[in-house]
Design an enzyme around this catalytic site. Sequence first.
Site, PDB file in Angstrom:
ATOM      1  N   SER A   1       0.786 -39.333  -1.738  1.00  0.00           N
ATOM      2  CA  SER A   1      -0.045 -39.252  -0.544  1.00  0.00           C
ATOM      3  C   SER A   1       0.277 -38.031   0.312  1.00  0.00           C
ATOM      4  O   SER A   1       0.023 -36.904  -0.098  1.00  0.00           O
ATOM      5  CB  SER A   1       0.113 -40.555   0.258  1.00  0.00           C
ATOM      6  OG  SER A   1      -0.838 -40.654   1.279  1.00  0.00           O
TER       7      SER A   1
ATOM      8  N   ASP B   1      -1.142 -24.428  -3.472  1.00  0.00           N
ATOM      9  CA  ASP B   1      -2.446 -23.759  -3.517  1.00  0.00           C
ATOM     10  C   ASP B   1      -2.476 -22.477  -2.695  1.00  0.00           C
ATOM     11  O   ASP B   1      -3.226 -21.547  -3.000  1.00  0.00           O
ATOM     12  CB  ASP B   1      -3.537 -24.701  -3.018  1.00  0.00           C
ATOM     13  CG  ASP B   1      -3.979 -25.699  -4.089  1.00  0.00           C
ATOM     14  OD1 ASP B   1      -3.384 -25.687  -5.178  1.00  0.00           O
ATOM     15  OD2 ASP B   1      -4.902 -26.483  -3.820  1.00  0.00           O
TER      16      ASP B   1
ATOM     17  N   LYS C   1      -1.916 -39.927  -5.675  1.00  0.00           N
ATOM     18  CA  LYS C   1      -2.696 -40.737  -4.726  1.00  0.00           C
ATOM     19  C   LYS C   1      -3.545 -39.791  -3.878  1.00  0.00           C
ATOM     20  O   LYS C   1      -3.055 -39.185  -2.927  1.00  0.00           O
ATOM     21  CB  LYS C   1      -1.800 -41.586  -3.832  1.00  0.00           C
ATOM     22  CG  LYS C   1      -2.568 -42.448  -2.832  1.00  0.00           C
ATOM     23  CD  LYS C   1      -1.612 -43.272  -1.977  1.00  0.00           C
ATOM     24  CE  LYS C   1      -2.378 -44.124  -0.964  1.00  0.00           C
ATOM     25  NZ  LYS C   1      -3.014 -43.318   0.094  1.00  0.00           N
TER      26      LYS C   1
END
Length: 540
Positions: A285, A296, A310
């Site tokens: 999460s 990223d 998740k």
Amino acid sequence: MKKKIFIPIIAVVIMFTTVSFKSDFFEIAKQIEIFTTLYKELNMNYVDEVTPATLMDKAINGMLEDLDPYTVYWNEQEVEDGRIQNSGTYTGIGASVKTTKDKITIIEPFEGYPADKAGLKAGDELVKIGTTPVAGFDGDAGELLKGSKGSSVEITYNRQGKTQTTMLKREKVGIEAVPFYKLLDDNIGYIVLSKFNRKTTQETKSALEDLKLQGANKLILDLRGNPGGLLNEAINVVNLFVNKGEVITTTKSVIEKYNKVYKTQFDPVDTEIPLVVLVNGRSASASEIVSGGLQDLDRAVVVGARSFGKGLVQRPKKLTYGTQLKVTISRYYTPSGRCIQALDYWNRDENGDPIRVDTEEYNEFKTKGGRTVYDGGGIMPDVEVETAKFSPITTALLKDMAIFDYATQYYYSHQLEDYNTFEFTDSDFQNFVTYLKKNGFEYETETEKEFAEALRRAEDDDLKDEIQQGYNQLMTSIDKAKEKALVSKKAEIKSLLSDEILKRYFYREGMYNYHLNHNPEILEAVSVLTEGNRYEKILK
């Protein structure tokens, strides 16, 4: 006389005051009316005594069962537990516990808090709280441990077959988001971030600034085992390392108001310090928002094992009488556009189990600097480390409490004065294998489940007698394969055993200090940061 429970009409009307319904208003009203009349008639006419609250809990849980496991109903106590987890403080005994029907087991007493001061140890089985026996207690016996600050209670517990008592005074307990940080090799900062509550960003920032003052010019952020928490805290942690205005995550839903873009809002602490993030299969999460966002944006190298996966966002919705519905409202996406959700709860197999995302169907995405990353199945690290993985047998050992129970036995049969001298040897591992056999540890593989189902179907087709011998041979082969799997996963199992044992002697502080010189994932992170230009090569 049986108690009769009626749902007032106004309670039904209130259910229609939400902003919008996803389907026809009349159909919803019709189904609610059917349920209301069924609930009333069942309660008034069933042959045995029924508890209205229990019936309703089962009905609610049945309604939610086929959705994702994060959409759940919380009663008043569960709402309070959630508030405590997010706030970072509570009043209690200062220990994590496991409550079962007949006992409460101390999982970990926190150093310096009431349970620790009272002499309670991991593995102690609480059988009486005050004058109330745990066995047969109607409700959650763990509630007996709670009370006002400064109040005392007598605890009766079993330890290694002996019954003992101790007095315990409840105190305010802090839930640390950053339980440990330290400077390594004079210039590498190491921060353990264990959860995302309201104190996470501030504690992480304070640790980072302190380490920089001590001379840190490189950093390791350890998110292993972090189950997540507050979304805004995850965004703000990333913000410590990236500039204001960067997109960290985007949430998407069929409900327009839940479609949001979350950007960093503050000035960062350090946008240049080389950063390694550690993750494993229990990093979930909010941990994946942090690790995925930093990956990223090419702001960090991720080391360890694939994270949990998740990619769903929940929001609590207040219900009547202090209860809540924690409902999945959207999916979140990393800056490159990835959704890392591993299980598809909306498409299930023939057994009703959610389908795991096929590794051959992962989609490619590009980081800010043009590196290739993939969606589905969690955050894939840039550098994989074998010991960070959780194989099926390791997961079974944890679930069965086999590692925990063995560590308890080890603690009461070994002397250990210094964590620096500790080593869980191959001989110790063989003792653990023997312990498993002696205590009848078993786990069922997915393969066994499938074969068992096939045998059941063969019985329906009158073919069982013909294939029983072959089935038995297959089961024997699988048992041998499982024994080999136990040995083949020795590295990851030894790592977990070492952690559990070290906590018994030296608390988490000692375990973390031991990790700095012995844990393979941390040593790999140090290597990435110090060996030539390895860090730069990975990010480019």
